[in-house]
Design a protein around this motif. Sequence first.
Motif, mmCIF file in Angstrom:
data_model
loop_
_atom_site.group_PDB
_atom_site.id
_atom_site.type_symbol
_atom_site.label_atom_id
_atom_site.label_comp_id
_atom_site.label_asym_id
_atom_site.label_seq_id
_atom_site.Cartn_x
_atom_site.Cartn_y
_atom_site.Cartn_z
ATOM 1 N N ARG A 184 -1.339 14.313 0.925
ATOM 2 C CA ARG A 184 -0.428 13.158 0.881
ATOM 3 C C ARG A 184 -0.476 12.485 -0.486
ATOM 4 O O ARG A 184 0.557 12.118 -1.057
ATOM 5 C CB ARG A 184 -0.811 12.153 1.969
ATOM 6 C CG ARG A 184 0.099 10.954 2.035
ATOM 7 C CD ARG A 184 -0.261 10.081 3.227
ATOM 8 N NE ARG A 184 0.666 8.976 3.340
ATOM 9 C CZ ARG A 184 0.437 7.765 2.844
ATOM 10 N NH1 ARG A 184 -0.686 7.501 2.213
ATOM 11 N NH2 ARG A 184 1.321 6.806 2.986
ATOM 12 N N VAL A 185 -1.680 12.322 -1.019
ATOM 13 C CA VAL A 185 -1.831 11.703 -2.337
ATOM 14 C C VAL A 185 -1.143 12.557 -3.395
ATOM 15 O O VAL A 185 -0.428 12.040 -4.258
ATOM 16 C CB VAL A 185 -3.326 11.490 -2.672
ATOM 17 C CG1 VAL A 185 -3.525 11.119 -4.125
ATOM 18 C CG2 VAL A 185 -3.913 10.415 -1.762
ATOM 19 N N SER A 186 -1.313 13.864 -3.318
ATOM 20 C CA SER A 186 -0.680 14.765 -4.270
ATOM 21 C C SER A 186 0.840 14.662 -4.186
ATOM 22 O O SER A 186 1.534 14.618 -5.220
ATOM 23 C CB SER A 186 -1.103 16.213 -4.028
ATOM 24 O OG SER A 186 -2.484 16.352 -4.227
ATOM 25 N N LEU A 187 1.367 14.628 -2.984
ATOM 26 C CA LEU A 187 2.821 14.519 -2.814
ATOM 27 C C LEU A 187 3.348 13.188 -3.332
ATOM 28 O O LEU A 187 4.403 13.124 -3.963
ATOM 29 C CB LEU A 187 3.203 14.691 -1.341
ATOM 30 C CG LEU A 187 3.066 16.115 -0.777
ATOM 31 C CD1 LEU A 187 3.286 16.112 0.722
ATOM 32 C CD2 LEU A 187 4.050 17.050 -1.457
ATOM 33 N N LEU A 188 2.626 12.115 -3.071
ATOM 34 C CA LEU A 188 3.039 10.808 -3.575
ATOM 35 C C LEU A 188 2.991 10.778 -5.098
ATOM 36 O O LEU A 188 3.852 10.160 -5.759
ATOM 37 C CB LEU A 188 2.179 9.706 -2.991
ATOM 38 C CG LEU A 188 2.420 9.392 -1.514
ATOM 39 C CD1 LEU A 188 1.386 8.396 -0.996
ATOM 40 C CD2 LEU A 188 3.829 8.864 -1.284
ATOM 41 N N ASN A 189 1.990 11.430 -5.696
ATOM 42 C CA ASN A 189 1.917 11.501 -7.153
ATOM 43 C C ASN A 189 3.095 12.274 -7.734
ATOM 44 O O ASN A 189 3.613 11.929 -8.783
ATOM 45 C CB ASN A 189 0.594 12.140 -7.592
ATOM 46 C CG ASN A 189 -0.579 11.207 -7.416
ATOM 47 O OD1 ASN A 189 -0.416 9.985 -7.327
ATOM 48 N ND2 ASN A 189 -1.762 11.781 -7.341
ATOM 49 N N ILE A 190 3.521 13.311 -7.052
ATOM 50 C CA ILE A 190 4.654 14.104 -7.520
ATOM 51 C C ILE A 190 5.946 13.295 -7.442
ATOM 52 O O ILE A 190 6.778 13.317 -8.349
ATOM 53 C CB ILE A 190 4.799 15.405 -6.693
ATOM 54 C CG1 ILE A 190 3.636 16.340 -6.996
ATOM 55 C CG2 ILE A 190 6.118 16.105 -6.965
ATOM 56 C CD1 ILE A 190 3.551 17.524 -6.060
ATOM 57 N N LEU A 191 6.098 12.529 -6.374
ATOM 58 C CA LEU A 191 7.332 11.779 -6.140
ATOM 59 C C LEU A 191 7.405 10.477 -6.944
ATOM 60 O O LEU A 191 8.498 9.939 -7.141
ATOM 61 C CB LEU A 191 7.490 11.458 -4.646
ATOM 62 C CG LEU A 191 7.689 12.672 -3.731
ATOM 63 C CD1 LEU A 191 7.677 12.229 -2.275
ATOM 64 C CD2 LEU A 191 8.983 13.408 -4.062
ATOM 65 N N SER A 192 6.286 9.933 -7.365
ATOM 66 C CA SER A 192 6.310 8.669 -8.083
ATOM 67 C C SER A 192 6.796 8.903 -9.520
ATOM 68 O O SER A 192 6.518 9.941 -10.111
ATOM 69 C CB SER A 192 4.934 8.015 -8.090
ATOM 70 O OG SER A 192 4.023 8.806 -8.799
ATOM 71 N N PRO A 193 7.510 7.943 -10.067
ATOM 72 C CA PRO A 193 7.985 8.093 -11.448
ATOM 73 C C PRO A 193 6.812 8.059 -12.429
ATOM 74 O O PRO A 193 5.853 7.300 -12.241
ATOM 75 C CB PRO A 193 8.918 6.900 -11.652
ATOM 76 C CG PRO A 193 8.531 5.918 -10.606
ATOM 77 C CD PRO A 193 7.945 6.688 -9.462
ATOM 78 N N GLY A 194 6.898 8.859 -13.457
ATOM 79 C CA GLY A 194 5.833 8.898 -14.454
ATOM 80 C C GLY A 194 5.893 7.695 -15.360
ATOM 81 O O GLY A 194 6.938 7.122 -15.616
#
Length: 82
Positions: A71-81
């Motif tokens: 879940r953390v990995s997916l949220l990191n991918i979806l969050s804007p850089g």
Amino acid sequence: MSRAKRRSAEKQKGVDEDEESSTAQFRPEARVKPEERARKAAFERHENLERCIANVDGSGEKVFRALVDTRVSLLNILSPGF
């Protein structure tokens, strides 16, 4: 050792079944009451069950951690850089 292997080993040594039954009276296991044997067997089953539950609990914890990490990995991918 399996029962068949024990019997063949005893036959090779020349131990008769009559001698075996007479020596069974002097073994400590032969003098234990049936209630005591049943209690010990129940206690052993209880300990085995506790170990199984602990293993399942540990496995469940590993699965939960893996889900949280995913879940953390997916949220990191979806969050804007930044």
